[in-house]
Design a protein around this motif. Sequence first.
Motif, PDB file in Angstrom:
ATOM      1  N   TYR A 224       0.802  -1.304  -0.035  1.00 42.16           N
ATOM      2  CA  TYR A 224       0.034  -0.184   0.054  1.00 42.16           C
ATOM      3  C   TYR A 224       0.761   1.543   0.217  1.00 42.16           C
ATOM      4  CZ  TYR A 224      -4.723  -1.934   0.568  1.00 42.16           C
ATOM      5  OH  TYR A 224      -5.767  -2.540   0.316  1.00 42.16           O
ATOM      6  N   GLU A 225       1.671   1.248   1.014  1.00 46.51           N
ATOM      7  CA  GLU A 225       2.534   2.535   0.984  1.00 46.51           C
ATOM      8  C   GLU A 225       3.329   2.930  -0.473  1.00 46.51           C
ATOM      9  OE1 GLU A 225       5.608   4.990   4.088  1.00 46.51           O
ATOM     10  OE2 GLU A 225       5.074   2.782   4.554  1.00 46.51           O
ATOM     11  N   ALA A 226       3.958   1.983  -0.898  1.00 45.35           N
ATOM     12  CA  ALA A 226       4.784   2.162  -2.213  1.00 45.35           C
ATOM     13  C   ALA A 226       3.718   2.685  -3.178  1.00 45.35           C
ATOM     14  CB  ALA A 226       5.613   0.898  -2.734  1.00 45.35           C
ATOM     15  N   LYS A 227       2.323   1.890  -3.423  1.00 44.98           N
ATOM     16  CA  LYS A 227       1.437   2.308  -4.299  1.00 44.98           C
ATOM     17  C   LYS A 227       1.111   3.753  -3.999  1.00 44.98           C
ATOM     18  CE  LYS A 227      -2.867   0.495  -6.381  1.00 44.98           C
ATOM     19  NZ  LYS A 227      -3.979  -0.640  -6.481  1.00 44.98           N
ATOM     20  N   LEU A 228       0.853   4.104  -2.830  1.00 44.50           N
ATOM     21  CA  LEU A 228       0.256   5.475  -2.667  1.00 44.50           C
ATOM     22  C   LEU A 228       1.339   6.604  -2.714  1.00 44.50           C
ATOM     23  CD1 LEU A 228      -1.705   4.755   0.756  1.00 44.50           C
ATOM     24  CD2 LEU A 228      -2.419   5.625  -1.356  1.00 44.50           C
ATOM     25  N   GLU A 229       2.476   6.184  -2.611  1.00 45.45           N
ATOM     26  CA  GLU A 229       3.576   7.128  -2.987  1.00 45.45           C
ATOM     27  C   GLU A 229       3.749   7.440  -4.544  1.00 45.45           C
ATOM     28  OE1 GLU A 229       8.314   8.398  -2.274  1.00 45.45           O
ATOM     29  OE2 GLU A 229       7.580   6.747  -0.985  1.00 45.45           O
ATOM     30  N   ALA A 230       3.651   6.146  -5.061  1.00 43.95           N
ATOM     31  CA  ALA A 230       3.991   6.384  -6.577  1.00 43.95           C
ATOM     32  C   ALA A 230       2.607   7.010  -7.198  1.00 43.95           C
ATOM     33  CB  ALA A 230       3.777   4.723  -7.172  1.00 43.95           C
ATOM     34  N   ILE A 231       1.443   6.832  -6.758  1.00 40.49           N
ATOM     35  CA  ILE A 231       0.239   7.545  -7.301  1.00 40.49           C
ATOM     36  C   ILE A 231       0.470   9.093  -6.757  1.00 40.49           C
ATOM     37  CG2 ILE A 231      -2.300   7.810  -7.038  1.00 40.49           C
ATOM     38  CD1 ILE A 231      -2.338   4.648  -6.197  1.00 40.49           C
ATOM     39  N   THR A 232       0.540   9.345  -5.533  1.00 38.68           N
ATOM     40  CA  THR A 232       0.537  10.821  -5.251  1.00 38.68           C
ATOM     41  C   THR A 232       1.620  11.533  -5.957  1.00 38.68           C
ATOM     42  OG1 THR A 232       1.617  10.372  -3.113  1.00 38.68           O
ATOM     43  CG2 THR A 232      -0.655  10.309  -3.071  1.00 38.68           C
ATOM     44  N   SER A 233       2.827  10.797  -6.096  1.00 41.04           N
ATOM     45  CA  SER A 233       3.853  11.379  -6.728  1.00 41.04           C
ATOM     46  C   SER A 233       3.548  11.916  -8.361  1.00 41.04           C
ATOM     47  CB  SER A 233       5.371  10.517  -6.950  1.00 41.04           C
ATOM     48  OG  SER A 233       5.569  10.384  -5.363  1.00 41.04           O
TER      49      SER A 233
ATOM     50  N   GLN B 223       2.563  19.456 -12.005  1.00 38.74           N
ATOM     51  CA  GLN B 223       3.589  20.336 -12.444  1.00 38.74           C
ATOM     52  C   GLN B 223       3.552  20.269 -13.877  1.00 38.74           C
ATOM     53  OE1 GLN B 223       6.383  18.587  -9.263  1.00 38.74           O
ATOM     54  NE2 GLN B 223       7.286  20.616  -9.799  1.00 38.74           N
ATOM     55  N   ASN B 224       3.526  19.617 -14.464  1.00 37.82           N
ATOM     56  CA  ASN B 224       3.848  19.282 -16.199  1.00 37.82           C
ATOM     57  C   ASN B 224       2.357  19.718 -16.937  1.00 37.82           C
ATOM     58  OD1 ASN B 224       5.709  18.669 -17.930  1.00 37.82           O
ATOM     59  ND2 ASN B 224       4.858  16.756 -18.491  1.00 37.82           N
ATOM     60  N   ASN B 225       1.530  20.495 -15.937  1.00 37.20           N
ATOM     61  CA  ASN B 225       0.355  21.047 -16.732  1.00 37.20           C
ATOM     62  C   ASN B 225      -0.614  19.713 -17.485  1.00 37.20           C
ATOM     63  OD1 ASN B 225       0.665  23.910 -15.924  1.00 37.20           O
ATOM     64  ND2 ASN B 225       2.354  23.746 -17.833  1.00 37.20           N
ATOM     65  N   GLU B 226      -0.660  18.620 -16.903  1.00 44.92           N
ATOM     66  CA  GLU B 226      -1.424  17.583 -17.549  1.00 44.92           C
ATOM     67  C   GLU B 226      -2.351  17.315 -16.412  1.00 44.92           C
ATOM     68  OE1 GLU B 226       0.990  14.371 -19.862  1.00 44.92           O
ATOM     69  OE2 GLU B 226       2.628  15.378 -18.787  1.00 44.92           O
ATOM     70  N   ASN B 227      -3.246  18.187 -16.241  1.00 43.40           N
ATOM     71  CA  ASN B 227      -4.226  17.938 -15.213  1.00 43.40           C
ATOM     72  C   ASN B 227      -5.331  17.015 -15.307  1.00 43.40           C
ATOM     73  OD1 ASN B 227      -3.121  20.090 -13.612  1.00 43.40           O
ATOM     74  ND2 ASN B 227      -4.413  21.670 -14.414  1.00 43.40           N
ATOM     75  N   THR B 228      -5.749  16.655 -16.583  1.00 46.27           N
ATOM     76  CA  THR B 228      -6.634  15.595 -16.711  1.00 46.27           C
ATOM     77  C   THR B 228      -5.948  14.174 -16.356  1.00 46.27           C
ATOM     78  OG1 THR B 228      -7.425  16.599 -18.876  1.00 46.27           O
ATOM     79  CG2 THR B 228      -7.868  14.160 -18.686  1.00 46.27           C
ATOM     80  N   LYS B 229      -4.664  14.004 -16.609  1.00 46.10           N
ATOM     81  CA  LYS B 229      -3.927  12.689 -16.064  1.00 46.10           C
ATOM     82  C   LYS B 229      -3.960  12.799 -14.603  1.00 46.10           C
ATOM     83  CE  LYS B 229      -1.446  11.258 -20.299  1.00 46.10           C
ATOM     84  NZ  LYS B 229      -0.095  11.030 -20.660  1.00 46.10           N
ATOM     85  N   ALA B 230      -3.723  13.961 -14.090  1.00 43.16           N
ATOM     86  CA  ALA B 230      -3.523  14.017 -12.502  1.00 43.16           C
ATOM     87  C   ALA B 230      -5.001  13.868 -12.136  1.00 43.16           C
ATOM     88  CB  ALA B 230      -3.179  15.329 -12.232  1.00 43.16           C
ATOM     89  N   LYS B 231      -6.058  14.209 -12.625  1.00 46.37           N
ATOM     90  CA  LYS B 231      -7.441  13.792 -12.001  1.00 46.37           C
ATOM     91  C   LYS B 231      -7.507  12.372 -11.920  1.00 46.37           C
ATOM     92  CE  LYS B 231      -9.590  18.331 -12.667  1.00 46.37           C
ATOM     93  NZ  LYS B 231     -11.000  18.907 -13.487  1.00 46.37           N
ATOM     94  N   GLU B 232      -7.242  11.733 -13.182  1.00 47.06           N
ATOM     95  CA  GLU B 232      -7.292  10.088 -13.099  1.00 47.06           C
ATOM     96  C   GLU B 232      -6.641   9.612 -11.968  1.00 47.06           C
ATOM     97  OE1 GLU B 232      -5.737   8.934 -16.805  1.00 47.06           O
ATOM     98  OE2 GLU B 232      -7.024  10.156 -18.040  1.00 47.06           O
ATOM     99  N   TYR B 233      -5.423  10.062 -11.660  1.00 46.54           N
ATOM    100  CA  TYR B 233      -4.684   9.092 -10.520  1.00 46.54           C
ATOM    101  C   TYR B 233      -5.271   9.694  -9.202  1.00 46.54           C
ATOM    102  CZ  TYR B 233      -1.707   7.145 -13.728  1.00 46.54           C
ATOM    103  OH  TYR B 233      -1.196   6.123 -14.719  1.00 46.54           O
ATOM    104  N   LEU B 234      -5.898  10.973  -9.274  1.00 45.33           N
ATOM    105  CA  LEU B 234      -6.760  11.110  -7.677  1.00 45.33           C
ATOM    106  C   LEU B 234      -7.814  10.175  -7.673  1.00 45.33           C
ATOM    107  CD1 LEU B 234      -7.310  15.100  -7.837  1.00 45.33           C
ATOM    108  CD2 LEU B 234      -6.261  13.814  -6.109  1.00 45.33           C
ATOM    109  N   ILE B 235      -8.586   9.673  -8.618  1.00 43.18           N
ATOM    110  CA  ILE B 235      -9.445   8.777  -8.405  1.00 43.18           C
ATOM    111  C   ILE B 235      -8.825   7.406  -7.843  1.00 43.18           C
ATOM    112  CG2 ILE B 235     -11.068   7.158  -9.446  1.00 43.18           C
ATOM    113  CD1 ILE B 235     -11.779   9.705 -11.349  1.00 43.18           C
TER     114      ILE B 235
END
Length: 422
Positions: free
Chosen positions: A300-309, A316-328
């Motif tokens: 879980y911890e490794a998965k959560l770190e990868a996702i939040t990173s 930061q790369n202005n790819e907010n659509t992809k960022a929202k996908e990983y928020l889910i």
Amino acid sequence: MIDIGYIIKLHRTKQNMTQEALSEGIVSLSYLSKIENQKAKANSEIIQALCNRLGIELTNIPDSNFEDKCKKWYDMLYDRFDKQEIITRYEELQNVMDKSINNQTIMFEIHKIRYYMILRDFQKALHKINELHEMADSFNSPHKYFWNKFQGNYYSFKGEHQQSLQCYKKAEKVHRSAEIEEEEIADLCYAISIQYSNLLNGLEAINYAKKAMTVFQQEYNFIRCAQCHILLGISYQRIKMNDNALENFEQAISLSKINSEEQIIQLAYLNLGRFYGLIGDLKQSIKNYLRVLDSESLEYEAKLEAITSLIQNFHQNNENTKAKEYLILAEDTLRLSEEKEYYDFYKYTTLVYTYLLNGKLKDFESILEEKFIPYLKQRKDYQYLVFYSKLLASHLEKMGKHRESMQYYKLATSSYDQLIKL
């Protein structure tokens, strides 16, 4: 040799028996108290009578194989054994321990600290530490070694790195008189290296990681060598020796692939993601974090770190659509986690970007000001204090709140100064 009075007390308290019930007709209440607290030595007849009432046998070894069985269980606590097998073996041994006092009694009790931590039952681990604390002065050298080491493990899991390091250093002092095996000492050096790394002392982390790896190399233990290479990579990165850092991360991946050790491979990719993120190569950082998520057996911890990173990097790369996908994905992962409090950092990170990316700017400001930044201050997590203070300061500046913005820019600067000092 440890006084048997403490062991009698352990058995009495486990059975929820009062001193009055145990002492009646054998010794006075005050004398039993002195025996249990090592202020008086009882003769063999009294000890035998107390053992009889407790329903335990006073013996050296209950059977010819018992000591080997104990040592095999101790070894299981270091390896990647199935938890259910560890529990089954524990229960078998505990059944014998409940009925006897033998030469493994104290060592078994000390190893329960690590056992409870493997089960993630930190409350029981702390209870066992407190229970054994008053008899610790009477421990022999091997007992003292593992007593201090497992306390170090406990404080490490709790994130109290300075306290953990102090315990590990006490174990290091006693290891020679305890005649501890080389590979066990190497494991201690590895644990010390982790704490120096957590405390951002790169040079000492490198020193102890190399000590550990020397032994693991001699034993052809490629997995432990890979773990040391990851620690070395992190430490070289912190002292800006980026070529050395990259070389060690890649070496960790190569060694892990020899044994198809998926968890270590993913840990190496996780650190490569951090590495490229810190040097500003967001493309490579994202690539490595995505590799982490390829594993189905990810913790879980490794998965959560990868996702939040990934959320941070895509933002930061202005790819907010992809960022929202990983928020889910982050929200789904947090819901599945059984250890809610253990993942507070990722919970706050997810909320920060949920509010930011969905335009809930008052909530964004509130979660950072009232929850996340105070949480990071309490943890003295200066690296993330720099990042999130700047994130909030930049937002407040865009909103025209220049006074508040300056406050958080100053916090970012002071946090960076703390990082430099460390």
